[in-house]
Scaffold this motif. Structure first.
Motif, PDB file in Angstrom:
ATOM      1  N   LEU A 183       0.845  -1.191   0.000  1.00 29.57           N
ATOM      2  CA  LEU A 183       0.000   0.000   0.000  1.00 29.57           C
ATOM      3  C   LEU A 183       0.882   1.243   0.000  1.00 29.57           C
ATOM      4  N   TYR A 200       0.203  -6.718   0.409  1.00 32.22           N
ATOM      5  CA  TYR A 200      -0.324  -5.405   0.789  1.00 32.22           C
ATOM      6  C   TYR A 200       0.591  -4.689   1.774  1.00 32.22           C
ATOM      7  N   SER A 201       1.170  -5.450   2.701  1.00 33.32           N
ATOM      8  CA  SER A 201       2.038  -4.777   3.671  1.00 33.32           C
ATOM      9  C   SER A 201       3.464  -4.674   3.140  1.00 33.32           C
ATOM     10  N   ASN A 408       6.323 -11.285  11.866  1.00 38.38           N
ATOM     11  CA  ASN A 408       4.904 -10.947  11.760  1.00 38.38           C
ATOM     12  C   ASN A 408       4.036 -12.200  11.748  1.00 38.38           C
TER      13      ASN A 408
ATOM     14  N   GLN C  35      -3.871 -16.984  21.043  1.00 33.33           N
ATOM     15  CA  GLN C  35      -3.230 -15.874  20.327  1.00 33.33           C
ATOM     16  C   GLN C  35      -4.131 -14.648  20.346  1.00 33.33           C
ATOM     17  N   ALA C  42       3.661  -2.284  17.365  1.00 30.73           N
ATOM     18  CA  ALA C  42       4.047  -2.352  18.766  1.00 30.73           C
ATOM     19  C   ALA C  42       4.289  -0.942  19.292  1.00 30.73           C
ATOM     20  N   THR C  66      -0.942 -14.917  24.141  1.00 35.42           N
ATOM     21  CA  THR C  66       0.223 -14.417  23.421  1.00 35.42           C
ATOM     22  C   THR C  66      -0.178 -13.325  22.440  1.00 35.42           C
ATOM     23  N   VAL C  68       0.230 -11.270  19.241  1.00 39.63           N
ATOM     24  CA  VAL C  68       0.835 -11.547  17.944  1.00 39.63           C
ATOM     25  C   VAL C  68       0.599 -10.344  17.041  1.00 39.63           C
ATOM     26  N   GLN C  69       1.690  -9.699  16.619  1.00 40.16           N
ATOM     27  CA  GLN C  69       1.534  -8.528  15.753  1.00 40.16           C
ATOM     28  C   GLN C  69       1.315  -8.978  14.315  1.00 40.16           C
ATOM     29  N   ARG C  70       0.247  -8.515  13.682  1.00 39.04           N
ATOM     30  CA  ARG C  70       0.068  -8.736  12.239  1.00 39.04           C
ATOM     31  C   ARG C  70      -0.221  -7.370  11.639  1.00 39.04           C
ATOM     32  N   THR C  71       0.846  -6.617  11.384  1.00 38.73           N
ATOM     33  CA  THR C  71       0.649  -5.233  10.982  1.00 38.73           C
ATOM     34  C   THR C  71       0.708  -5.087   9.470  1.00 38.73           C
ATOM     35  N   GLY C  72       0.429  -3.880   9.005  1.00 37.78           N
ATOM     36  CA  GLY C  72       0.612  -3.558   7.607  1.00 37.78           C
ATOM     37  C   GLY C  72      -0.700  -3.489   6.850  1.00 37.78           C
ATOM     38  N   GLY C  73      -0.583  -2.962   5.628  1.00 38.41           N
ATOM     39  CA  GLY C  73      -1.752  -2.852   4.772  1.00 38.41           C
ATOM     40  C   GLY C  73      -2.866  -2.033   5.398  1.00 38.41           C
ATOM     41  N   SER C  74      -2.512  -0.969   6.111  1.00 40.66           N
ATOM     42  CA  SER C  74      -3.507  -0.094   6.752  1.00 40.66           C
ATOM     43  C   SER C  74      -4.479  -0.876   7.624  1.00 40.66           C
ATOM     44  N   VAL C  77      -4.254  -6.473   6.962  1.00 39.69           N
ATOM     45  CA  VAL C  77      -3.583  -7.743   7.223  1.00 39.69           C
ATOM     46  C   VAL C  77      -4.042  -8.351   8.548  1.00 39.69           C
ATOM     47  N   SER C  80      -7.862  -9.238   8.717  1.00 46.18           N
ATOM     48  CA  SER C  80      -8.148 -10.463   7.964  1.00 46.18           C
ATOM     49  C   SER C  80      -7.681 -11.677   8.741  1.00 46.18           C
TER      50      SER C  80
END
Lengths: 500, 160, 326
Positions: A183, A200-201, A408, C35, C42, C66, C68-74, C77, C80
């Motif tokens: 993005l 996307y990321s 990630n 999770q 973070a 736990t 769990v970071q699932r970052t990105g894509g505004s 990500v 979903s």
């Protein structure tokens, strides 16, 4: 100022329990830093639940210890295997490994260790003495200043190239292009993602870096003809032997690296990795033997090694004074400060004198403890080289896969690692350097964002990019460096022509 | 595998065109003057210039020394080393595909043992080292570092 | 034979593995680590809430939770990842206000209907921040200046079309001013937007007032108003928009704990009860006070209705701004 507060803080840091926490954190930091893919940022994120129920001082000691150790430990696999353990070691991996191949592994380790410790101490001194003043300066940087600074950083890429200039530029452009995948930073429009949601990321940075260094190196090992899976078998002797000579010779490089590292650390949004790159390329620019950079230059190692750990302390300056993180580690630390009742702000030194003093002491203790603990780690890790390659290569590959995944929790990272490993392998076969691509990836996003947001702020009038005084200075320096480069290129061309 | 610079340059020029074509489809952002396409355009321009220069260099080298368009690396003619590359890349693909299904422990153990054996370790050594490594990574990553490695088949064994 | 079934294909195999999970989940949940997926970075506000809650839930259930970071894509990500996880109670996550915004922007098809809400973690009211040396003393000064010179004063604090962008656009819209009269300069988040504000790069940062608390106390920024119906307890001196300029516009971000749709109802109920208990306890209050956040609890049913309302409201603003694509 050395009064009751100091002694109270000192006593808190040297409580047996706090020291135990510090020691455990040091081990943890060493492990995370040495595993390719796991970074200092992740280590600190993992500490948060552990420190939740601790009093403030041991919690701070744990964070400081972990980061100092992790940034140094990132150098260990660099030296042994040409695989940077954290992004902060990527700039000088080639030099470190080249020294190992020459049989100077312990010297490389020693330089990394001692410069890390001195860099950390230097950063800590700056943090103690100048935090409020420097934070006040750094916070005045808007996208205009950052744009010129990033451009200056990219100019450095030309210095980190070895060999064919065009191929170095291609590598840099490739890095910049990779940074555009995902993005877009302004409108959130998916670019070059081809409807694949995993993209996307963007390409995950750590997986890309591990692929380009580690996988390509594994491929190179298993395709090496004649020397079936062999490396330098070499036990480490005295780690500190010869370090003093190198540091005396390059003491100016070291202080400059310390200063650059601390300054970059203080600037919000740039941390130890960028500090190492910039210090390394500045070192090459002013070196009397720039041709040795990338081929095992002690000087380059001093330059970059002194910078990355200095940046760690520097990053705490804006975090403490304004609650604005100086790098990704302090972004997490700020949350912890709040939880521990330490309100970041210019008043933090007055409101929480014991805790902040303890924090300063922790920095000194951590960087002094780095010497013996790092020495033990080096001794222990030296045995890695005597493990037969048939066992070592698969283990490294597995660590890389798990490490990339862990960033990630994304299996897609493994595919990225694979593809980028092949790309980097082909690049190496064709003498295209890898380092500029990594730098391009680090800075690409920033360059686009700062350039376009700055233009938005001035309604698209390019000339107004230099209307702020600091921005104008940075622009002038950039232009002067470019002019110097063009001038020397032209002179070389002239000289070549008259010779012919 | 080494390419003549002209081939690399040609690839870059093709890449530059592909970037421009793809990026020209990126939309404008309402209320903003600059959009997602401008930065890729700049990169494509850079690729174009470098590509053209490399083509010129490559053609000059070819005229001067008669360098081949593509020169295969020594390892590409050795089946053993070609297979080595296949094993490394294949292991990553298999891990990516199998780990979420079978779980980390069986996948890692089997892959490690097979790779070690292939690279010249004895069966006994390979199996022992693979088992120890798998256990160590599982404990340190899953239990200590709290990385959510897939449990797969092992879930009901570990958490009955 | 069995082995062949497993290797037959990812989809078939994962169904085989997932099927017994639902059964065993009801038996003795939780008997393995849970999770908690966080779609944002973070150190940010969402991460802060999630980590604090996970730590306390862990103590409550005596079972690891736990983060769990699932970052990105505004945010796409992570959101979903939560929705697509196996609905066995072992994956939950923090779903934020963006769930009611991303689908309007055409980034995803996910809506709040794809989740099983557990409980609200917090409401985060927006404020209007300007630099300490800004000539504007009140929100009225600012609104008048923007009205007089549309396009001149820039604002920032999140990405294009992000929550704080909608906050300022909605405010201007409610005052009969063009919603893009204070053009948006995208930033990574409130922290970088606020830094740019202090550096003089932008003029307005309409982010959460709690995110600005450090710089407020340091005297570097000024908060002109909060976009809530009544004043925020942590910042009693800051007037509401209604008090300052008479507009009824309010804007609150929310963050909540949700599970994938289809998660067993008894698991959701147990989690909800635990969250309620934690939020009434001293640790949560202390953690929220430290950063200037309030304590706001809503149960599963209330949260569902609230998130649906929020979704409609933001859809309206995004259409007015012309950034809705669906």
């Amino acid at each position: 100022m050395i009064d009751g507060v100091f002694w109270t803080a000192l006593a808190l840091v040297f409580e047996p329990q706090t020291l135990m926490v510090g020691l455990a954190a040091a081990m943890f930091g060493l492990f995370v830093g040495a595993v390719p893919g796991l970074s200092a940022t992740m280590a600190v994120a993992l500490l948060i639940p552990v420190t939740f129920f601790m009093p403030p001082v041991p919690a701070l000691v744990a964070v400081v210890m972990t980061t100092a150790m992790a940034i140094f430990a990132g150098d260990i696999p660099s030296v042994l295997l040409r695989i940077p353990g954290t992004p902060a070691s990527a700039a000088y991996t080639d030099d470190a490994f080249a020294m190992t191949k020459r049989g100077q592994g312990e010297l490389a380790m020693g330089i990394c260790l001692v410069t890390s410790a001195i860099g950390g101490l230097f950063g800590a001194v700056v943090l103690v003495l100048l935090a409020p003043i420097l934070a006040d300066f750094a916070i005045r940087f808007s996208s205009f200043e950052y744009f010129w600074l990033v451009l200056l950083g990219l100019t450095c890429a030309v210095f980190v190239c070895h060999g064919n200039m065009i191929k170095g530029t291609v590598s840099l452009l490739l890095g910049l292009f990779i940074a555009t995948i995902g993005l877009d930073p302004l409108a959130g429009f998916p670019r070059f993602t081809f409807e694949v949601r995993d993209l996307y990321s963007g390409l995950p940075f750590i997986a890309t870096m591990v692929g380009m260094f580690a996988v390509s190196e594994i491929l190179r090992t298993v395709t090496a003809l004649g020397q079936p899976l062999e490396v330098v078998k070499h036990q480490f002797g005295n780690v500190f032997a010869g370090v003093w000579r190198v540091l005396r010779r390059y003491h100016w490089n070291m202080w400059r690296g310390n200063a650059i590292g601390t300054a970059i650390g203080i600037l919000p949004g740039a941390g130890a990795d960028i500090a190492a790159w910039i210090s390394y390329s500045v070192g090459k620019r002013f070196s009397r033997t720039p041709e040795t950079f990338g081929k095992g230059s002690e000087e380059g190692l001093v330059d970059a090694g002194a910078a990355n750990n200095a940046a760690v302390a520097g990053a705490w300056v804006p975090a403490l004074v304004f609650g604005i993180p100086g790098d990704s580690v302090t972004a997490i630390v700020i949350g912890m400060l709040f939880l521990k009742g330490l309100q970041p702000g210019p008043m933090i030194f007055d409101n929480s004198p014991v805790e902040t003093t303890a924090l300063f002491i922790a920095f000194f203790v951590a960087n002094l403890a780095l010497l013996p603990i790092g020495w033990l780690a080096i001794k222990a890790s030296g045995y890695t080289l005597s493990i037969p390659r048939a066992y070592l290569m698969p283990i490294i590959l597995l660590f890389c896969m798990v490490g990339s995944f862990a960033v990630n929790n994304d299996p897609f990272a493994i595919l990225v690692m694979l593809v980028m490993g092949v790309v980097a392998f082909l690049m190496m076969e064709n003498d295209i350097p890898i380092a500029p691509a990594i730098l391009g990836m680090v800075l690409g996003d920033q360059l686009e964002k700062t350039f376009l947001t700055s233009l938005m702020k001035v309604d698209g009038e390019v000339s107004r990019l230099i209307e702020r005084p600091i921005a104008a200075w940075l622009a002038a320096i950039t232009v002067i460096i470019w002019a110097m480069m063009l001038w020397s290129a032209w002179r070389q061309w002239r000289a070549a022509k008259t010779r012919a | 595998m080494r390419f003549n610079n002209a081939v690399l340059g040609g690839l870059l020029l093709a890449g530059a065109i592909a970037i421009v074509v793809t990026a020209s489809g990126f939309p404008n952002v309402p209320g903003q003057q600059f959009g997602p396409r401008h930065f890729p355009y700049l990169i494509a321009a850079g690729f174009g210039v470098c590509g053209a220069l490399l083509v010129a260099q490559g053609l000059a080298t070819r005229r001067a020394t008669g360098e081949a368009w593509v020169r295969l690396g020594d390892w590409m003619t050795s089946p053993r080393h070609l297979l080595n590359v296949g094993v490394v890349l294949g292991a990553m693909l298999v891990y990516w595909w199998a780990a979420p299904v079978l779980g980390f422990i069986p996948t890692a153990f089997i892959l490690l043992a097979l790779m070690m054996r292939w690279l010249g370790a004895g069966w006994l050594g390979a199996v022992c080292v693979a088992a120890a490594t798998t256990a160590m990574i599982h404990i340190s990553f899953y239990s200590w570092l709290r990385v959510s490695l897939p449990l797969g088949l092992m879930r009901d064994v570990l958490y009955p | 034979m069995k082995r062949r079934t497993f290797l037959g294909g990812t989809v078939a195999a994962s169904t085989v593995v997932a099927a017994p999970a639902v059964v065993s989940a009801q038996a003795a949940w939780p008997n393995r680590p849970v999770q908690v997926i966080v779609p944002w970075g973070a150190g940010g506000g969402t991460d802060y809430h999630a980590r604090t809650m996970a730590t306390l839930l862990e103590r409550e259930f005596r079972n690891p939770f736990t983060v769990v970071q699932r970052t990105g894509g505004s945010g796409v990500v992570g959101h979903s990842a939560i929705a697509e996880a196996a609905p066995d109670g072992y994956t939950i996550g923090t779903v934020t206000v963006e769930i009611g915004m991303m689908h309007w922007a055409g980034l995803t098809k996910l809506t709040v209907a794809d989740y099983a809400p557990i409980s609200l973690l917090n409401l985060i009211p927006a404020g209007v921040q300007v630099a300490a040396n800004s000539p504007w003393r009140t929100l009225k000064d600012m609104v008048d200046a923007v009205r007089a010179n549309p396009g001149r004063h820039k604002s920032s604090g999140t990405g294009q079309g992000g929550i704080w962008h909608l906050a300022i656009a909605g405010l201007l819209n409610s005052m009969q001013i063009r919603p893009d009269a204070a053009p948006w300069v995208p930033s990574e988040g409130a922290a970088s937007g606020l830094q740019d504000l202090v550096a003089g790069g932008v003029d307005i940062v309409p982010c959460a007032i709690a995110e600005a608390s450090t710089l407020l106390r340091a005297g570097r920024v000024r908060s002109l108003a909060v976009m809530t119906a009544s004043r925020v307890p942590a910042f009693p001196d800051v007037p509401t928009v209604k008090e300052a300029v008479g507009s009824d516009w309010t804007c609150e971000s929310f963050l909540s704990l949700m599970a994938p749709k289809g998660t067993p109802a008894d698991v959701v109920a147990r989690l909800d009860a635990a969250v309620k208990k934690i939020m009434e306890g001293p640790e949560w209050k202390q953690a929220m006070d430290a950063r200037g956040f309030g304590v706001n609890y809503m149960g599963a049913g209330q949260l569902q209705a609230f998130a649906t309302r929020s979704n409609e409201a933001f859809g309206g603003v995004m259409r007015a701004l012309g950034i809705a694509r669906t």
